[in-house]
Design a protein around this motif. Structure first.
Motif, short mmCIF file in Angstrom:
data_model
loop_
_atom_site.label_atom_id
_atom_site.label_comp_id
_atom_site.label_asym_id
_atom_site.label_seq_id
_atom_site.Cartn_x
_atom_site.Cartn_y
_atom_site.Cartn_z
N LYS A 157 14.31 0.25 -2.67
CA LYS A 157 14.64 -1.13 -3.05
C LYS A 157 13.55 -2.12 -2.68
N ARG A 158 12.65 -1.73 -1.76
CA ARG A 158 11.57 -2.63 -1.34
C ARG A 158 10.26 -1.87 -1.32
N ALA A 159 9.20 -2.54 -1.79
CA ALA A 159 7.86 -1.97 -1.73
C ALA A 159 6.94 -2.96 -1.03
N ILE A 160 6.47 -2.59 0.17
CA ILE A 160 5.45 -3.38 0.85
C ILE A 160 4.10 -2.92 0.31
N ILE A 161 3.31 -3.84 -0.20
CA ILE A 161 1.99 -3.48 -0.74
C ILE A 161 0.93 -4.13 0.13
N LEU A 162 0.11 -3.32 0.76
CA LEU A 162 -0.89 -3.80 1.72
C LEU A 162 -2.28 -3.46 1.20
N GLY A 163 -3.09 -4.50 0.99
CA GLY A 163 -4.43 -4.26 0.47
C GLY A 163 -5.44 -5.23 1.04
N PRO A 164 -6.73 -4.89 0.93
CA PRO A 164 -7.79 -5.75 1.49
C PRO A 164 -8.10 -6.93 0.59
N SER A 165 -8.60 -7.99 1.21
CA SER A 165 -9.05 -9.16 0.44
C SER A 165 -10.47 -8.91 -0.06
N LEU A 198 10.09 2.66 -10.36
CA LEU A 198 11.27 2.24 -9.61
C LEU A 198 12.22 1.46 -10.52
N LYS A 199 13.44 1.25 -10.05
CA LYS A 199 14.45 0.55 -10.85
C LYS A 199 14.56 -0.89 -10.36
N ASN A 200 15.57 -1.17 -9.57
CA ASN A 200 15.77 -2.53 -9.06
C ASN A 200 15.14 -2.63 -7.67
N PHE A 201 14.01 -3.35 -7.60
CA PHE A 201 13.29 -3.42 -6.34
C PHE A 201 12.60 -4.77 -6.21
N SER A 202 12.27 -5.11 -4.98
CA SER A 202 11.49 -6.32 -4.69
C SER A 202 10.20 -5.89 -3.99
N ILE A 203 9.27 -6.83 -3.90
CA ILE A 203 7.98 -6.51 -3.29
C ILE A 203 7.69 -7.46 -2.14
N ILE A 204 6.90 -6.97 -1.19
CA ILE A 204 6.36 -7.78 -0.11
C ILE A 204 4.85 -7.63 -0.18
N PRO A 205 4.14 -8.52 -0.91
CA PRO A 205 2.70 -8.40 -1.09
C PRO A 205 1.94 -8.92 0.12
N LEU A 206 1.04 -8.10 0.66
CA LEU A 206 0.30 -8.47 1.87
C LEU A 206 -1.19 -8.21 1.64
N VAL A 207 -2.00 -9.25 1.77
CA VAL A 207 -3.45 -9.12 1.69
C VAL A 207 -4.01 -9.36 3.09
N TYR A 208 -4.82 -8.43 3.59
CA TYR A 208 -5.36 -8.62 4.94
C TYR A 208 -6.84 -8.98 4.89
N GLY A 209 -7.23 -9.79 5.88
CA GLY A 209 -8.63 -10.13 6.09
C GLY A 209 -9.11 -9.39 7.31
#
Length: 517
Positions: A125-133, A196-207
């Motif tokens: 139901k949730r996808a945390i996406i962590l990526g570089p700036s 995925l079906k019904n899901f939300s995201i938590i987008p995270l960009v790190y420095g």
């Protein structure tokens, strides 16, 4: 007239003029002072964009650059990448590492990981996406203030509850500027929308951030069984192809052993290190799925970028070979999920042609090559939840695209239980397509033994006795949930008495995978 009075009279106009000048000066000063007091000291030329001014939907920034901007092309491409990645039985991934380059370079590698999500599409139901700036320099981790992110495939909502929690943690704060043009997260979204079906995201960009700090903050969230962490990271950059492969193999070995990476090994080393720290804490094991370079794709080997994909899950279950029927169901499920839009489009076009008494002929130029593999289907038309037509094929004798088109025509125009379909009815119809597996003979001693071996709600059945035959799709269980009644009605469909029994009766089971609008 006295001289003094005469002088005063002569001075009146002068006094009036002077008074008027004073009044004008006072008024000018009043308006100047009023405007000055009501003004800020800043110039509009220096106006900074505030977070509150940002559009609440973060629009696609790299559609048309890193992946197709056209919705149909994007859907077809992602389905194609996923189709090329056969599934394996394993535990649900809790963390994935996937590349973030343009799709032509790295999407096939990323698809190997995303394909593992398909069996768990309804569970995550949730996808945390962590990526570089790649564009902004800052300290810590940037949250997005947007309510949603949009791609050509549609909108995905951010998880406000988790966002609010993270914004109160040290090192995490809303920074929309960091997200505005960042591609590392955006390129993951179409794959998520397709898996995925019904899901939300938590987008995270790190420095500039510590993987230990990020891991400590994310660990409580990741322990929810409905949450996955997706690490966006490429590997070596701008080495020759042979050197890149060697360096990336060393990196893969370090990840296998849980050894943290130096920055130069990955555009995303902090994210990968975060994954390894969390994996060690949660008892998750990395599994390398695929590895390549841009040179492998383009043939230009002087300066390449490396890509790889991993999943982190619990100890994998021992691989067991599925029974043939179950394996077919899994394969059909993958086919149906990846090609649903094209299959339904064929049925809709066939329906539009059918009311003009024409049979639609799908062309190879219009659909993926896999649509011309042989298959058997049943097409069911319903109107206001009532059956309006259902006809299908028992054996895979022709291309599935042609089979769906012909069965749509037949269901609309040749089902003898109904009058031929009228064009005015099309807006009220719902189309369902069932894809049939092969047939498995059921061995039994008698009718009671047969009933014990039928799998309720899953088995479709074919009954044969001499030249008599009847077939029920698994969907018939919705109307006839009782096994005995199901078998009786099947006999009737075969033209037999409901109490009929003979040693000549043969029963075959099959399964279906269904898609509908």
């Amino acid at each position: 007239m006295p001289k003094d009075t005469e002088n005063e009279t002569r001075n009146v106009p002068k006094m009036i003029i002077i008074g008027g000048v004073i009044v004008i000066i006072l008024l000018l000063n009043f308006f100047f002072i009023r405007d000055y007091i009501s003004s800020n000291s800043e110039l509009i030329n220096d106006y900074p964009l505030r977070d509150s001014d940002i559009n609440k939907t973060r629009e696609a920034a790299v559609a048309g650059l890193f992946y197709p901007a056209d919705v149909y092309q994007l859907a077809k491409d992602v389905d194609g990448y996923l189709q090329m990645s056969p599934s394996k039985l394993s535990k649900r991934p809790h963390i994935m590492v996937v590349p973030h380059a343009g799709y032509m370079y790295s999407a096939q590698v990323a698809a190997k990981a995303y394909q593992r999500l398909l069996p768990f599409a309804k569970d995550i139901k949730r996808a945390i996406i962590l990526g570089p700036s790649h564009r902004k320099v800052f300290k810590g981790v940037a949250l997005s203030g947007a309510d949603s992110f949009r791609t050509p495939l549609g909108r995905i909502y951010t998880d406000k509850e988790i966002n609010s929690y993270l914004s109160a943690q040290s090192g995490f704060k809303i920074n929309n500027a960091a997200h505005k043009n960042e591609h590392a997260l955006e390129v993951q979204l179409p794959f998520l929308q397709k898996t995925l079906k019904n899901f939300s995201i938590i987008p995270l960009v790190y420095g500039q951030a510590s993987p230990y700090d990020i891991a400590a903050t994310l660990q409580p969230i990741l322990r929810n069984n409905d949450t996955i962490l997706i690490i966006s990271a490429d590997l070596s950059h701008y080495l020759d192809n042979d050197t890149a492969h060697q360096i990336d193999k060393e990196t893969a070995q370090m990840i296998a052993e849980g050894e943290l990476l130096e920055e130069h090994r990955s555009c995303g080393a902090v994210g990968i290190n975060t994954a390894m720290i969390l994996a060690q804490q949660e008892g998750l094991k990395p599994e390398l799925l695929d590895m390549s370079t841009s040179g492998d794709v383009t043939g230009e080997t002087d300066s390449v970028v490396g890509y790889a994909s991993w999943v982190f899950a619990g100890e994998p279950e021992p691989e067991t070979e599925l029974p043939p029927l179950e394996q077919e169901v899994e394969n059909l499920t993958n086919f149906a999920n990846h090609n649903k839009e094209d299959l339904l489009q064929i049925a809709k076009r066939a329906l539009a042609e059918a009311v003009n008494k024409k049979i639609y002929q799908p062309e190879r130029d219009d659909y993926p090559n896999v649509m011309f593999n042989k298959g058997s289907s049943f097409v069911t038309l319903t109107k206001k939840n009532e059956l309006r037509g259902c006809i299908g094929s028992l054996l895979p004798n022709t291309a599935i695209a042609l089979d769906v088109a012909r069965n749509t025509y037949r269901a609309a125009m040749e089902d003898t239980r109904f009058e031929p379909l009228q064009a005015s009815e099309i807006p009220e119809l719902k189309i369902s397509i069932s894809f049939l597996s092969g047939y498995e003979k059921i061995n039994f001693k008698d009718e009671a033994d047969l009933l014990s071996k039928i799998v309720q709600n899953e088995d479709g059945l074919v009954l044969r006795d001499g030249d008599r035959q009847g077939l029920f799709l698994p969907s018939v269980w919705r109307q006839i949930p009782d096994k005995q009644e199901f078998l009786k009605k099947l006999k009737i469909k075969a033209g037999l008495s409901p109490s009929y029994w003979s040693s000549n009766v043969k029963i075959y089971r099959f399964r279906t995978v269904e898609i509908s609008e």
